[in-house]
Write a protein that holds these residues in place. Sequence first.
Motif, PDB file in Angstrom:
ATOM      1  N   THR A 345       0.834  -1.126  -0.164  1.00  0.00           N
ATOM      2  CA  THR A 345      -0.124  -0.069   0.267  1.00  0.00           C
ATOM      3  C   THR A 345       0.846   1.215   0.217  1.00  0.00           C
ATOM      4  O   THR A 345       0.574   2.321  -0.616  1.00  0.00           O
ATOM      5  N   GLN A 346       2.063   1.038   0.816  1.00  0.00           N
ATOM      6  CA  GLN A 346       2.957   2.264   0.818  1.00  0.00           C
ATOM      7  C   GLN A 346       3.737   2.653  -0.429  1.00  0.00           C
ATOM      8  O   GLN A 346       4.314   3.621  -0.444  1.00  0.00           O
ATOM      9  N   MET A 347       3.626   1.773  -1.506  1.00  0.00           N
ATOM     10  CA  MET A 347       4.253   2.070  -2.629  1.00  0.00           C
ATOM     11  C   MET A 347       3.504   3.302  -3.220  1.00  0.00           C
ATOM     12  O   MET A 347       4.303   4.158  -4.098  1.00  0.00           O
ATOM     13  N   GLY A 348       2.470   3.545  -2.924  1.00  0.00           N
ATOM     14  CA  GLY A 348       1.806   4.876  -3.299  1.00  0.00           C
ATOM     15  C   GLY A 348       2.366   6.051  -2.713  1.00  0.00           C
ATOM     16  O   GLY A 348       2.417   6.898  -3.529  1.00  0.00           O
ATOM     17  N   TYR A 349       2.842   5.934  -1.580  1.00  0.00           N
ATOM     18  CA  TYR A 349       3.639   7.157  -1.053  1.00  0.00           C
ATOM     19  C   TYR A 349       5.076   7.122  -1.941  1.00  0.00           C
ATOM     20  O   TYR A 349       5.601   8.435  -2.335  1.00  0.00           O
ATOM     21  N   LEU A 350       5.530   6.107  -2.252  1.00  0.00           N
ATOM     22  CA  LEU A 350       6.854   6.171  -2.984  1.00  0.00           C
ATOM     23  C   LEU A 350       6.512   6.657  -4.397  1.00  0.00           C
ATOM     24  O   LEU A 350       7.487   7.492  -4.769  1.00  0.00           O
ATOM     25  N   VAL A 351       5.797   6.392  -4.866  1.00  0.00           N
ATOM     26  CA  VAL A 351       5.207   6.927  -6.313  1.00  0.00           C
ATOM     27  C   VAL A 351       5.079   8.276  -6.070  1.00  0.00           C
ATOM     28  O   VAL A 351       5.656   9.182  -7.194  1.00  0.00           O
ATOM     29  N   ALA A 352       4.422   9.041  -5.323  1.00  0.00           N
ATOM     30  CA  ALA A 352       4.077  10.435  -4.961  1.00  0.00           C
ATOM     31  C   ALA A 352       5.431  10.918  -4.782  1.00  0.00           C
ATOM     32  O   ALA A 352       5.442  11.967  -5.359  1.00  0.00           O
ATOM     33  N   TYR A 353       6.279  10.587  -4.048  1.00  0.00           N
ATOM     34  CA  TYR A 353       7.568  11.284  -3.760  1.00  0.00           C
ATOM     35  C   TYR A 353       8.323  11.235  -5.032  1.00  0.00           C
ATOM     36  O   TYR A 353       9.156  12.261  -4.961  1.00  0.00           O
ATOM     37  N   LEU A 354       8.511  10.295  -5.869  1.00  0.00           N
ATOM     38  CA  LEU A 354       9.043  10.244  -7.066  1.00  0.00           C
ATOM     39  C   LEU A 354       8.680  11.262  -8.105  1.00  0.00           C
ATOM     40  O   LEU A 354       9.352  11.758  -8.930  1.00  0.00           O
ATOM     41  N   CYS A 355       7.388  11.087  -8.089  1.00  0.00           N
ATOM     42  CA  CYS A 355       6.676  11.938  -9.336  1.00  0.00           C
ATOM     43  C   CYS A 355       6.121  13.270  -9.223  1.00  0.00           C
ATOM     44  O   CYS A 355       6.203  14.108 -10.099  1.00  0.00           O
ATOM     45  N   SER A 356       5.821  13.328  -8.307  1.00  0.00           N
ATOM     46  CA  SER A 356       4.958  14.624  -7.774  1.00  0.00           C
ATOM     47  C   SER A 356       5.748  15.929  -7.876  1.00  0.00           C
ATOM     48  O   SER A 356       5.322  17.030  -8.657  1.00  0.00           O
ATOM     49  N   GLY A 357       6.603  15.839  -7.312  1.00  0.00           N
ATOM     50  CA  GLY A 357       7.832  17.382  -7.447  1.00  0.00           C
ATOM     51  C   GLY A 357       8.187  17.472  -9.011  1.00  0.00           C
ATOM     52  O   GLY A 357       8.211  18.292  -9.500  1.00  0.00           O
ATOM     53  N   VAL A 358       8.506  16.284  -9.705  1.00  0.00           N
ATOM     54  CA  VAL A 358       8.861  16.415 -10.984  1.00  0.00           C
ATOM     55  C   VAL A 358       7.744  16.855 -11.975  1.00  0.00           C
ATOM     56  O   VAL A 358       7.943  17.712 -12.853  1.00  0.00           O
ATOM     57  N   LEU A 359       6.523  16.567 -11.530  1.00  0.00           N
ATOM     58  CA  LEU A 359       5.393  16.666 -12.328  1.00  0.00           C
ATOM     59  C   LEU A 359       4.996  18.448 -12.081  1.00  0.00           C
ATOM     60  O   LEU A 359       4.760  19.097 -13.337  1.00  0.00           O
ATOM     61  N   VAL A 360       5.134  18.803 -10.855  1.00  0.00           N
ATOM     62  CA  VAL A 360       5.051  20.086 -10.895  1.00  0.00           C
ATOM     63  C   VAL A 360       6.043  21.005 -11.200  1.00  0.00           C
ATOM     64  O   VAL A 360       5.862  22.089 -12.049  1.00  0.00           O
ATOM     65  N   ASP A 361       7.274  20.411 -11.151  1.00  0.00           N
ATOM     66  CA  ASP A 361       8.535  21.547 -11.424  1.00  0.00           C
ATOM     67  C   ASP A 361       8.678  21.533 -13.081  1.00  0.00           C
ATOM     68  O   ASP A 361       9.069  22.706 -13.609  1.00  0.00           O
ATOM     69  N   HIS A 362       8.295  20.442 -13.602  1.00  0.00           N
ATOM     70  CA  HIS A 362       8.595  20.506 -15.230  1.00  0.00           C
ATOM     71  C   HIS A 362       7.309  20.588 -15.970  1.00  0.00           C
ATOM     72  O   HIS A 362       7.519  20.545 -17.374  1.00  0.00           O
ATOM     73  N   VAL A 363       6.274  20.317 -15.441  1.00  0.00           N
ATOM     74  CA  VAL A 363       5.026  20.178 -16.215  1.00  0.00           C
ATOM     75  C   VAL A 363       3.935  21.202 -15.909  1.00  0.00           C
ATOM     76  O   VAL A 363       3.597  22.245 -16.583  1.00  0.00           O
ATOM     77  N   LEU A 364       3.293  21.059 -14.497  1.00  0.00           N
ATOM     78  CA  LEU A 364       2.338  21.946 -14.560  1.00  0.00           C
ATOM     79  C   LEU A 364       2.550  23.440 -14.102  1.00  0.00           C
ATOM     80  O   LEU A 364       1.879  24.414 -14.655  1.00  0.00           O
ATOM     81  N   GLN A 365       3.694  23.781 -13.178  1.00  0.00           N
ATOM     82  CA  GLN A 365       4.054  24.919 -12.771  1.00  0.00           C
ATOM     83  C   GLN A 365       4.434  25.753 -14.088  1.00  0.00           C
ATOM     84  O   GLN A 365       3.861  26.891 -14.098  1.00  0.00           O
TER      85      GLN A 365
END
Length: 419
Positions: A345-365
């Motif tokens: 279940t906590q693999m969900g956290y790992l995916v979030a930690y790996l991907c959310s910052g990258v998505l924000v910094d390089h795509v959404l923001q």
Amino acid sequence: MKHVVLLVLGSFVNSLGTGLSAFGLAVVILRSYGTASSVSAVQLSAFAPIVLLAPLAGALADRYDRRLMMIIGDAGSILGLGVILAALPSPRPSLGWICIGAVISSCLAALTEPALRASVTDLVTEEDYVRSSGLLQLASAAKYLLAPAAAGFLMPLVGPQGLVLLDTSTCLVTVACTVTVRRALAVEDPQRATPRQREDRNIMAGWLTITSQPALRALILLMTLATLAIGVVQVLLKPILLPTMSTAEMGVVETVAATGMLVGAALVTAWKSAQPTTLLASGLAGTGAAMALVPLGPGAWWVAACGFLIFACLPLSQAGAEVLVRTRVDNAQQARTWGTISLVTQMGYLVAYLCSGVLVDHVLQPQLEPGQSLSTTLGAVVGTGPGRGAALLVGLMGAGMALVALAVHLQRRRIASPQ
């Protein structure tokens, strides 16, 4: 129940210390490196070992004295905090060394979680499972509830090194609580205090338990999707807030948001007669709706209000999931099963930690900066400028969590079924 209360007290103090150091490190790294990705790298380093080592930690807690495993884990985590302390005096602390220290601390702290959860099953009757789950949620809330405001106030006075030293001292308090419980059990009931010699020492026993029960498989899939959404909130809350306020103000806003956990824990305790699937679906639905509202309103206090709702609903879903597991798993395999469930279940956290910052910094923001495509279509709704990309991603994940809640409601009979 009194022994569980003492273990929960130790967990509460430890969670508070963890929150102090996590707040200080996030602020230092964000100011030094200026990206959400750098913050998520530290969070990933602190969290990944706990997840990946969970099955092994669970097997050890089933094989040996569960309270002894907790003592070793809490005391040993101080080693990693020492590495972090050595890196912090630099004007621009090394991200690599801080991550290494976080990994070392987490590798040892990984022994604690499965042993603590399994200890609850050791020490209370089934009638107290919901109340015990509520207390555990309250203990884990300390890192969100008290730590941000305390860290925001203390950081100008003691610096990030002082916050990490305070974290070290809370580990010692937690060890003292666990030692007290272990000694009390030895006096009251020597047989219960002695680790049972179990014939099944297979580290894969947790996997076998889960795969043999369709209800557990469905529950674990749904909770993995939920942890992904919550992980996004954990990573992005500070990037949303820091561009518009001081460290102390950000700490106060985070604490106001996290007071929702008190309400959630109280609801769990008061609603102890509720069906676990009802708790699970209600908690997921409320959390998803609150997350979806984050990018729609202006200002830090809107974020605080949405955060309050997120944290108020979260304990409901967590307590529902815990009760469903406890009533389906034999006590002799509790820790191993909890370790395996944590890994998945906590693999969900790992995916979030790996991907959310990258998505924000390089795509959404970048796309929400004035003149870009998303700013033209969504700017009037979610705003533009620093922090708005992070808020948008939280809102999108909230919509996803609402769909998870709907799936729980539709599959409630399957999830509630013991087979």
